[in-house]
Design an enzyme around this catalytic site. Sequence first.
Site, PDB file in Angstrom:
ATOM      1  N   GLY A  79       0.825  -1.385  -0.027  1.00  0.00           N
ATOM      2  CA  GLY A  79       0.052   0.023   0.057  1.00  0.00           C
ATOM      3  C   GLY A  79       0.851   1.211   0.126  1.00  0.00           C
ATOM      4  N   ASN A 114       1.870   3.069  -2.473  1.00  0.00           N
ATOM      5  CA  ASN A 114       1.247   3.904  -3.388  1.00  0.00           C
ATOM      6  C   ASN A 114       0.203   4.637  -2.993  1.00  0.00           C
ATOM      7  OD1 ASN A 114       2.833   4.503  -6.041  1.00  0.00           O
ATOM      8  ND2 ASN A 114       2.882   2.254  -5.910  1.00  0.00           N
ATOM      9  N   MET A 119      -3.777  -6.963  -6.726  1.00  0.00           N
ATOM     10  CA  MET A 119      -3.341  -8.110  -7.448  1.00  0.00           C
ATOM     11  C   MET A 119      -4.236  -9.121  -7.964  1.00  0.00           C
ATOM     12  SD  MET A 119      -0.101  -7.506  -7.303  1.00  0.00           S
ATOM     13  CE  MET A 119       0.694  -8.965  -7.924  1.00  0.00           C
ATOM     14  N   ARG A 120      -5.292  -8.734  -8.471  1.00  0.00           N
ATOM     15  CA  ARG A 120      -6.372  -9.438  -9.210  1.00  0.00           C
ATOM     16  C   ARG A 120      -6.618  -8.752 -10.428  1.00  0.00           C
ATOM     17  NH1 ARG A 120     -10.084 -12.992  -6.667  1.00  0.00           N
ATOM     18  NH2 ARG A 120     -11.896 -12.847  -8.149  1.00  0.00           N
ATOM     19  N   LEU A 163      -8.898  -7.641 -13.370  1.00  0.00           N
ATOM     20  CA  LEU A 163     -10.452  -7.287 -13.419  1.00  0.00           C
ATOM     21  C   LEU A 163     -11.175  -7.973 -14.621  1.00  0.00           C
ATOM     22  CD1 LEU A 163      -9.751  -3.456 -12.710  1.00  0.00           C
ATOM     23  CD2 LEU A 163     -10.873  -4.902 -11.112  1.00  0.00           C
ATOM     24  N   ASN A 191      -4.170   2.586 -13.170  1.00  0.00           N
ATOM     25  CA  ASN A 191      -3.182   1.655 -12.490  1.00  0.00           C
ATOM     26  C   ASN A 191      -1.845   2.191 -12.653  1.00  0.00           C
ATOM     27  OD1 ASN A 191      -2.234  -0.781 -11.405  1.00  0.00           O
ATOM     28  ND2 ASN A 191      -1.474  -1.487 -13.407  1.00  0.00           N
ATOM     29  N   HIS A 247       2.273   0.946 -12.899  1.00  0.00           N
ATOM     30  CA  HIS A 247       3.006  -0.325 -13.365  1.00  0.00           C
ATOM     31  C   HIS A 247       4.596  -0.033 -13.236  1.00  0.00           C
ATOM     32  CE1 HIS A 247       3.577  -4.098 -14.917  1.00  0.00           C
ATOM     33  NE2 HIS A 247       4.788  -3.583 -15.943  1.00  0.00           N
ATOM     34  N   ASP A 302      -1.997  -4.441 -18.720  1.00  0.00           N
ATOM     35  CA  ASP A 302      -1.130  -3.398 -18.661  1.00  0.00           C
ATOM     36  C   ASP A 302      -1.163  -2.665 -19.889  1.00  0.00           C
ATOM     37  OD1 ASP A 302      -0.789  -4.009 -15.773  1.00  0.00           O
ATOM     38  OD2 ASP A 302       0.855  -5.346 -16.561  1.00  0.00           O
ATOM     39  N   GLU A 356       7.213   6.272  -8.704  1.00  0.00           N
ATOM     40  CA  GLU A 356       5.950   5.834  -8.616  1.00  0.00           C
ATOM     41  C   GLU A 356       4.997   6.815  -7.658  1.00  0.00           C
ATOM     42  OE1 GLU A 356       4.780   1.513  -8.044  1.00  0.00           O
ATOM     43  OE2 GLU A 356       6.786   0.881  -8.792  1.00  0.00           O
TER      44      GLU A 356
END
Length: 208
Positions: free
Chosen positions: A19, A21, A96-97, A99, A113, A115, A151, A180
């Site tokens: 967490g 970010n 980490m899933r 969508l 997102n 990356h 991505d 990031e």
Amino acid sequence: MSGAPAGKARLGILLSGRGSNFVAIADSIAAGRLDAEIAVVISNRADAPGLAAARARGLNAVLLPSQGLEREAYDRQLAVELRKNHIDLVCLAGYMRLLSPWFIREFPMRILNIHPSLLPAFPGLDAQRQALEHGVKFSGCTVHFVDEGLDSGPIIQQAVVPVIEGDTVETLSARILNEEHRIYSEAIASLLAGPRLVDTESSGTPAR
Ligand code: GRF
């Protein structure tokens, strides 16, 4: 957003782990660098440190366990929680899933997102390791809209990070992570400052 006049943009954060970010976004808001509010932080994992960090900050932190649930069935629960909180943007922050296409169509061009590579190079898992193994001289990070690919959605912002002689996955990841933390908030701010996001209410898929 969505034709709604005043009021801060409402962010829905989805995370599964550390967490950092999310914390960087919350810090940007607290420091006045990002004019938004975090309406809800949702974790699919009970043990995510990011969920504990959200609770510690007194934010609306929701655990929605995903284990054993089929992708779209879970995403429908997610959407209910996000709509309940009238979110304008969904920010994936170490979520980490994958969508489901259903979810992505429910929130068109409203899911972001971050990356840890310069997309379209090195999508998917272990992007920093992929970059090192490929021998690139520069890597970095990318904030992008989420579409149905891996991505692959439109890029909003990037930062370049040089690969230094002797870098390991850990040292490179740490330098990329610093960037990031900077660009995620900047990308959200630039979106919010730009032309209004498309009003999807008339298409029956309101974002708030
Ligand atoms: C970050 O490296 C991000 O780019 C990737 O997952 C990691 C999440 O880190 N999508 P954190 O949970 O935000 O600390």
